[in-house]
Design an enzyme around this catalytic site. Structure first.
Site, short mmCIF file in Angstrom:
data_model
loop_
_atom_site.label_atom_id
_atom_site.label_comp_id
_atom_site.label_asym_id
_atom_site.label_seq_id
_atom_site.Cartn_x
_atom_site.Cartn_y
_atom_site.Cartn_z
N LYS A 1 0.74 -1.12 -0.11
CA LYS A 1 -0.02 0.23 -0.06
C LYS A 1 0.87 1.16 0.09
O LYS A 1 1.76 1.38 0.80
CB LYS A 1 -0.89 0.00 1.23
CG LYS A 1 -1.88 -1.21 1.33
CD LYS A 1 -3.09 -1.15 0.24
CE LYS A 1 -4.06 -1.76 0.27
NZ LYS A 1 -4.98 -1.79 -0.40
N ASP B 1 -0.04 -0.56 -4.52
CA ASP B 1 -1.53 -0.17 -4.70
C ASP B 1 -1.64 1.09 -4.04
O ASP B 1 -1.53 1.25 -2.79
CB ASP B 1 -2.15 -1.30 -3.87
CG ASP B 1 -3.83 -0.73 -3.95
OD1 ASP B 1 -4.14 0.30 -4.66
OD2 ASP B 1 -4.81 -1.43 -3.27
N GLU C 1 -1.21 -0.79 -9.17
CA GLU C 1 -2.89 -1.00 -8.94
C GLU C 1 -3.35 0.34 -8.56
O GLU C 1 -3.16 1.09 -7.67
CB GLU C 1 -3.04 -1.91 -8.00
CG GLU C 1 -4.77 -2.13 -7.70
CD GLU C 1 -4.83 -3.63 -6.86
OE1 GLU C 1 -6.12 -3.61 -6.23
OE2 GLU C 1 -4.06 -4.43 -6.97
N ASP D 1 -8.95 -1.10 -9.79
CA ASP D 1 -9.48 -1.55 -8.39
C ASP D 1 -10.96 -0.76 -8.36
O ASP D 1 -11.89 -1.07 -9.08
CB ASP D 1 -8.66 -1.60 -7.47
CG ASP D 1 -9.31 -2.24 -6.09
OD1 ASP D 1 -10.52 -2.36 -6.01
OD2 ASP D 1 -8.60 -2.50 -5.22
N LYS E 1 -13.45 -6.45 -6.37
CA LYS E 1 -14.21 -6.51 -5.13
C LYS E 1 -15.86 -7.27 -5.35
O LYS E 1 -16.49 -6.64 -6.23
CB LYS E 1 -14.32 -5.17 -4.35
CG LYS E 1 -13.11 -4.43 -3.95
CD LYS E 1 -12.31 -5.21 -3.07
CE LYS E 1 -10.98 -4.66 -2.59
NZ LYS E 1 -10.20 -4.25 -3.58
N TRP F 1 -7.82 -11.97 -1.56
CA TRP F 1 -7.49 -11.40 -0.35
C TRP F 1 -8.76 -11.84 0.60
O TRP F 1 -9.97 -11.38 0.08
CB TRP F 1 -7.19 -9.95 -0.72
CG TRP F 1 -6.78 -9.27 0.48
CD1 TRP F 1 -5.58 -9.04 1.10
CD2 TRP F 1 -7.67 -8.54 1.59
NE1 TRP F 1 -5.51 -8.28 2.20
CE2 TRP F 1 -6.81 -7.94 2.69
CE3 TRP F 1 -8.98 -8.32 1.64
CZ2 TRP F 1 -7.21 -7.44 3.68
CZ3 TRP F 1 -9.47 -7.60 2.84
CH2 TRP F 1 -8.43 -7.14 3.76
#
Length: 369
Positions: free
Chosen positions: A164, A194, A219, A242, A266, A321
């Site tokens: 991240k 990300d 990402e 994403d 997601k 994840w």
């Protein structure tokens, strides 16, 4: 078969060893929303949706429950064995709110699997892998600490890491990526960096330009699809979408126009397992790798992600994840989702394969019949 009852529960999920930090927020605890659908036969199915607070995406816990309250009366009497028809019925009751519709969709698939005596993955087309790869997301931290965590997770067997970044000077992000690579180079571990929509295009370009030798995918570096399209041909790395992958229409546009090289998707954002299976097939048609994730949640959402993840063509599977490492109390002590050696075993029982301990959730916050 018809839906006879719908029960909605609210359940707190404190972050184990918290907080969990991304560019847009620092999270200590989240409230998940669970849905129990009961058919006139007595069979029940479970669904779940758990946004990561109100700032990560246009979704939040109170919004999920309000949307469910809007739809639920109109779903009594619907056939839970027809997920496509059920989805169309939900769309006729409420515009948008995919993340709330996903909880109903997941519960219907769970119930359907129990009715037919098969796993959800079998209903979604068939199992490609009984042991599904996972990946580890580090959260945002100091470069040396993130590099230490990365090395530790590689040693545990994770085939992929997500680092991240964002919400701070890009120089620190660049240092973090470099130090992580120093620790994991030569291990074969795949790497994603990300931004969670946080980088201005200037910083995304600089990050890529200053790390040309490090084989990561970038990402969702920027906030909008338009910003990402503007830098697409100027970066040194592949780009995954994403948060911008809001629905199937956007996915088709991005794939058709070559706006990305893959997706971090997601399950609840796109609307549930019915929509996720269509997304999987679009990606396979264009050879686009993708993950099968959700923002947060317990064993129900983790099981749903694992079932759809088990159906993905292995060469395109970027992993599942789940929030399990951050959740102290499983819903199902015996069959709850666990990561072992960086992978997740597909549950064996019918439906999702999870039997939640309902006493954990307390009384429903809303019931419809």
């Amino acid at each position: 078969m018809k839906i006879a009852e719908i029960h909605v529960y609210a359940h707190d999920l404190p972050v184990k060893d918290g907080p969990y930090t991304i560019a847009s927020s620092t999270v200590w605890s989240l409230q998940t929303t669970l849905v129990k659908i009961v058919a006139d036969s007595g069979l029940a199915g479970w669904g779940e949706t758990c946004p990561v607070g109100p700032t990560y995406a246009p979704s939040h816990a109170l919004g999920a429950r309000a949307a469910l309250a809007e739809m639920a009366p109109g779903l009594i009497g619907a056939n839970p064995l027809q997920p496509l028809v059920l989805r169309r019925r939900m769309d006729g009751l409420l515009c948008g709110h995919n993340y709330a519709k996903a909880a109903i969709d997941i519960a219907a698939y769970d119930l359907m699997g129990k009715h037919y005596g098969v796993r959800v993955a079998d209903l979604l087309g068939g199992v490609a892998a009984e042991r599904v790869p996972s990946y580890y997301a580090t959260g945002i931290g100091q470069p040396d600490e993130i590099a230490r965590i990365a090395a530790e997770k590689v040693a545990e067997g994770f085939p992929r890491l997500q680092i991240k970044i964002g919400g701070r000077p890009v120089e620190i992000d660049i240092e973090t990526v470099r130090k992580v690579w120093e620790r994991i180079r030569g291990t074969g571990t795949r790497l994603a960096v990300d931004g969670n929509r946080s980088l201005p295009s200037r910083d995304a370009l600089r990050l890529s330009r200053e790390c040309p030798e490090i084989p990561f995918v970038l990402e969702q570096p920027c906030n909008t699809l338009e910003e990402i399209a503007a830098i697409r041909g100027r970066v040194q790395h592949g780009i995954y979408l994403d948060e911008s992958g809001e629905d199937l229409s956007t996915v088709i546009r991005a794939a058709g126009q070559g706006l990305c090289d893959g997706f971090g998707m997601k399950l609840t954002r796109i609307g549930g397992l019915q929509q996720m299976a269509a997304f999987r097939d679009i990606c396979e048609a264009r050879a686009l790798p993708h993950s099968c994730d959700d923002a947060w949640g317990g064993d129900i959402i983790a099981a749903a992600c694992t079932h759809i993840g088990a159906t993905v063509q292995p060469r395109l599977n970027e992993g599942v994840w789940v929030a399990q490492p951050y959740i102290a109390q499983p819903y199902d002590e015996e069959n709850g989702i666990r990561i072992a050696g960086g992978h997740i075993d597909l549950p064996k029982g019918p439906g999702l394969g999870i039997t939640p301990d309902e006493s954990l959730f307390g009384p429903p916050v809303a019931s419809f019949s």
